[in-house]
Design a protein around this motif. Structure first.
Motif, PDB file in Angstrom:
ATOM      1  N   ASN A 131       1.156  -1.835   0.026  1.00 40.55           N
ATOM      2  CA  ASN A 131       0.031   0.169  -0.203  1.00 40.55           C
ATOM      3  C   ASN A 131       0.567   1.206  -0.055  1.00 40.55           C
ATOM      4  OD1 ASN A 131      -1.509   2.491   0.577  1.00 40.55           O
ATOM      5  ND2 ASN A 131      -2.694   0.990   2.236  1.00 40.55           N
ATOM      6  N   PHE A 132       0.737   1.868  -1.074  1.00 38.12           N
ATOM      7  CA  PHE A 132       2.243   3.222  -1.308  1.00 38.12           C
ATOM      8  C   PHE A 132       1.030   4.411  -0.603  1.00 38.12           C
ATOM      9  CE2 PHE A 132       3.149   0.147  -4.560  1.00 38.12           C
ATOM     10  CZ  PHE A 132       4.672   0.057  -4.215  1.00 38.12           C
ATOM     11  N   ASP A 133       0.392   4.015  -0.014  1.00 36.32           N
ATOM     12  CA  ASP A 133      -0.250   5.296   0.998  1.00 36.32           C
ATOM     13  C   ASP A 133      -0.038   5.230   2.056  1.00 36.32           C
ATOM     14  OD1 ASP A 133      -2.272   6.671  -0.899  1.00 36.32           O
ATOM     15  OD2 ASP A 133      -3.368   5.167  -0.277  1.00 36.32           O
ATOM     16  N   GLN A 134       0.770   4.156   2.205  1.00 38.44           N
ATOM     17  CA  GLN A 134       1.755   4.056   4.111  1.00 38.44           C
ATOM     18  C   GLN A 134       3.160   4.233   3.865  1.00 38.44           C
ATOM     19  OE1 GLN A 134       0.390   0.360   5.138  1.00 38.44           O
ATOM     20  NE2 GLN A 134      -1.575   0.501   5.613  1.00 38.44           N
ATOM     21  N   ALA A 135       3.422   4.716   2.513  1.00 37.28           N
ATOM     22  CA  ALA A 135       5.091   4.911   2.147  1.00 37.28           C
ATOM     23  C   ALA A 135       5.543   6.017   2.804  1.00 37.28           C
ATOM     24  CB  ALA A 135       6.086   4.932   0.793  1.00 37.28           C
ATOM     25  N   SER A 136       4.990   6.943   2.729  1.00 40.34           N
ATOM     26  CA  SER A 136       5.709   7.973   2.750  1.00 40.34           C
ATOM     27  C   SER A 136       5.106   8.319   4.828  1.00 40.34           C
ATOM     28  CB  SER A 136       4.680   9.212   2.671  1.00 40.34           C
ATOM     29  OG  SER A 136       3.913   9.057   2.756  1.00 40.34           O
ATOM     30  N   ASP A 137       4.982   7.443   5.362  1.00 38.39           N
ATOM     31  CA  ASP A 137       4.418   7.232   7.346  1.00 38.39           C
ATOM     32  C   ASP A 137       5.323   7.193   7.558  1.00 38.39           C
ATOM     33  OD1 ASP A 137       1.997   8.242   6.283  1.00 38.39           O
ATOM     34  OD2 ASP A 137       1.272   5.822   6.632  1.00 38.39           O
ATOM     35  N   TYR A 138       6.699   6.589   7.366  1.00 36.13           N
ATOM     36  CA  TYR A 138       7.654   6.165   8.078  1.00 36.13           C
ATOM     37  C   TYR A 138       9.357   6.212   8.165  1.00 36.13           C
ATOM     38  CZ  TYR A 138       5.099   1.467   7.766  1.00 36.13           C
ATOM     39  OH  TYR A 138       4.378   0.561   8.096  1.00 36.13           O
ATOM     40  N   ILE A 139      10.002   6.531   8.986  1.00 34.35           N
ATOM     41  CA  ILE A 139      10.853   7.100   9.006  1.00 34.35           C
ATOM     42  C   ILE A 139      12.083   5.899   8.663  1.00 34.35           C
ATOM     43  CG2 ILE A 139      12.904   8.243  10.406  1.00 34.35           C
ATOM     44  CD1 ILE A 139      10.432   9.766  12.772  1.00 34.35           C
ATOM     45  N   TYR A 140      12.430   6.249   7.909  1.00 33.44           N
ATOM     46  CA  TYR A 140      13.559   5.190   7.241  1.00 33.44           C
ATOM     47  C   TYR A 140      14.750   5.020   8.029  1.00 33.44           C
ATOM     48  CZ  TYR A 140       9.191   4.244   4.434  1.00 33.44           C
ATOM     49  OH  TYR A 140       8.233   3.499   3.793  1.00 33.44           O
ATOM     50  N   HIS A 141      15.985   4.501   8.067  1.00 28.84           N
ATOM     51  CA  HIS A 141      16.807   4.891   8.186  1.00 28.84           C
ATOM     52  C   HIS A 141      17.441   3.562   8.039  1.00 28.84           C
ATOM     53  CE1 HIS A 141      15.454   6.642  12.265  1.00 28.84           C
ATOM     54  NE2 HIS A 141      14.713   5.227  12.574  1.00 28.84           N
ATOM     55  N   THR A 142      19.231   3.775   6.427  1.00 34.56           N
ATOM     56  CA  THR A 142      19.884   2.988   5.547  1.00 34.56           C
ATOM     57  C   THR A 142      20.689   2.900   7.103  1.00 34.56           C
ATOM     58  OG1 THR A 142      20.880   5.049   4.558  1.00 34.56           O
ATOM     59  CG2 THR A 142      18.522   3.683   3.863  1.00 34.56           C
ATOM     60  N   TYR A 143      21.262   1.808   6.681  1.00 31.88           N
ATOM     61  CA  TYR A 143      22.907   1.261   7.505  1.00 31.88           C
ATOM     62  C   TYR A 143      23.910   1.187   6.158  1.00 31.88           C
ATOM     63  CZ  TYR A 143      19.440   0.552  11.257  1.00 31.88           C
ATOM     64  OH  TYR A 143      18.832   0.948  11.796  1.00 31.88           O
ATOM     65  N   SER A 144      25.645   0.850   6.790  1.00 33.77           N
ATOM     66  CA  SER A 144      26.192   0.881   5.845  1.00 33.77           C
ATOM     67  C   SER A 144      26.746  -0.430   5.545  1.00 33.77           C
ATOM     68  CB  SER A 144      27.569   0.700   6.367  1.00 33.77           C
ATOM     69  OG  SER A 144      27.135   0.464   7.527  1.00 33.77           O
ATOM     70  N   CYS A 145      25.492  -1.005   5.452  1.00 32.09           N
ATOM     71  CA  CYS A 145      25.616  -3.061   4.801  1.00 32.09           C
ATOM     72  C   CYS A 145      24.340  -2.412   3.447  1.00 32.09           C
ATOM     73  CB  CYS A 145      25.127  -3.206   5.944  1.00 32.09           C
ATOM     74  SG  CYS A 145      23.655  -3.508   6.792  1.00 32.09           S
ATOM     75  N   ASP A 146      24.022  -1.781   3.774  1.00 29.64           N
ATOM     76  CA  ASP A 146      22.368  -1.111   3.078  1.00 29.64           C
ATOM     77  C   ASP A 146      21.333  -1.850   3.632  1.00 29.64           C
ATOM     78  OD1 ASP A 146      21.764   0.504   0.797  1.00 29.64           O
ATOM     79  OD2 ASP A 146      21.313  -1.915  -0.842  1.00 29.64           O
ATOM     80  N   GLY A 147      21.384  -2.041   4.994  1.00 27.92           N
ATOM     81  CA  GLY A 147      20.166  -2.790   5.072  1.00 27.92           C
ATOM     82  C   GLY A 147      18.946  -1.937   5.340  1.00 27.92           C
ATOM     83  N   ILE A 148      17.987  -1.518   6.083  1.00 29.49           N
ATOM     84  CA  ILE A 148      17.381  -0.434   5.980  1.00 29.49           C
ATOM     85  C   ILE A 148      15.700  -1.108   7.321  1.00 29.49           C
ATOM     86  CG2 ILE A 148      15.295  -1.206   4.566  1.00 29.49           C
ATOM     87  CD1 ILE A 148      15.457   2.023   3.825  1.00 29.49           C
ATOM     88  N   ASP A 149      15.963  -0.175   8.583  1.00 31.70           N
ATOM     89  CA  ASP A 149      14.922   0.076   9.201  1.00 31.70           C
ATOM     90  C   ASP A 149      14.178   1.162   9.172  1.00 31.70           C
ATOM     91  OD1 ASP A 149      13.347  -1.040  11.453  1.00 31.70           O
ATOM     92  OD2 ASP A 149      15.057  -0.838  12.780  1.00 31.70           O
ATOM     93  N   ALA A 150      12.866   1.190   9.414  1.00 27.46           N
ATOM     94  CA  ALA A 150      11.950   2.003   9.988  1.00 27.46           C
ATOM     95  C   ALA A 150      11.243   2.482  11.388  1.00 27.46           C
ATOM     96  CB  ALA A 150      10.830   2.134   8.220  1.00 27.46           C
ATOM     97  N   THR A 151      10.604   2.733  11.389  1.00 25.57           N
ATOM     98  CA  THR A 151       9.627   3.640  12.725  1.00 25.57           C
ATOM     99  C   THR A 151       8.448   4.144  12.351  1.00 25.57           C
ATOM    100  OG1 THR A 151      10.585   5.318  13.732  1.00 25.57           O
ATOM    101  CG2 THR A 151      11.328   2.701  14.266  1.00 25.57           C
TER     102      THR A 151
END
Length: 184
Positions: free
Chosen positions: A143-163
């Motif tokens: 659901n791309f309406d939710q894509a901007s609802d997160y604060i994304y954190h990228t890591y040097s390994c190119d992994g990603i986390d979001a809250t």
């Protein structure tokens, strides 16, 4: 209510930023950002989708096409698939420091190689309806309406986390500022 509230609201109902799109897919599918970009290039995403740019008046313009592929998408994905989004972002920061006359010597010992990357335009958007039409995107059930609802954190390994962004945070902050300004 401002005259520009409706154009802004309408725009964000129809479009998602390329970064929110990539980060959202990577986060929900538990993939790296560069793997998502590679997978999209593999599926000819830049030939299936058009990028859109906006000006400060929220007027929408189609991105340029070269050899049947969207140049914005191709160029951006090519850069972030070298060593990942995090590495490319570090390069962008290095270039900004250099252009601003800020001491960039702390970058010398890192992985930054000016000959390796190119600074590319990455402030563009994708039409949500066009995304939902792609079979390889449909299968992800996003659901791309939710894509901007997160604060994304990228890591040097190119992994990603979001809250999730705290609901109402902006409204509370605006309220605090307005109270502060009234007291002055």
């Amino acid at each position: 209510m401002s005259l520009m509230d409706k154009p802004k609201t309408d725009f964000y109902k129809e479009y998602v930023s390329i970064k929110d799109f990539l980060f959202y897919v990577a986060f929900t599918q538990k993939e790296t950002v560069s793997d998502v970009a590679s997978w999209l290039l593999y599926n000819a995403f830049s030939k299936d989708i058009t990028s859109y740019e906006i000006d400060r008046h929220y007027r929408v313009f189609k991105g340029k096409i070269k050899s049947g592929a969207d140049k914005n998408i191709e160029r951006f994905f090519e850069q972030i698939t070298f060593d990942g989004y995090h590495a490319y972002y570090a390069y962008v920061c290095f270039i900004r420091d250099k252009e601003d006359g800020i001491d960039s010597s702390h970058w010398k010992d890192s992985f930054i190689n000016e000959d390796y990357y190119k600074l590319v335009y990455s402030n563009f958007y994708l039409n949500k309806a066009e995304l939902y039409e792609l079979d390889y995107i449909k299968g992800l059930n996003l659901n791309f309406d939710q894509a901007s609802d997160y604060i994304y954190h990228t890591y040097s390994c190119d992994g990603i986390d979001a809250t999730l962004e705290p609901e109402g945070f902006l409204a509370v902050w605006v309220g605090v500022l307005s109270l502060y300004n009234r007291k002055k």
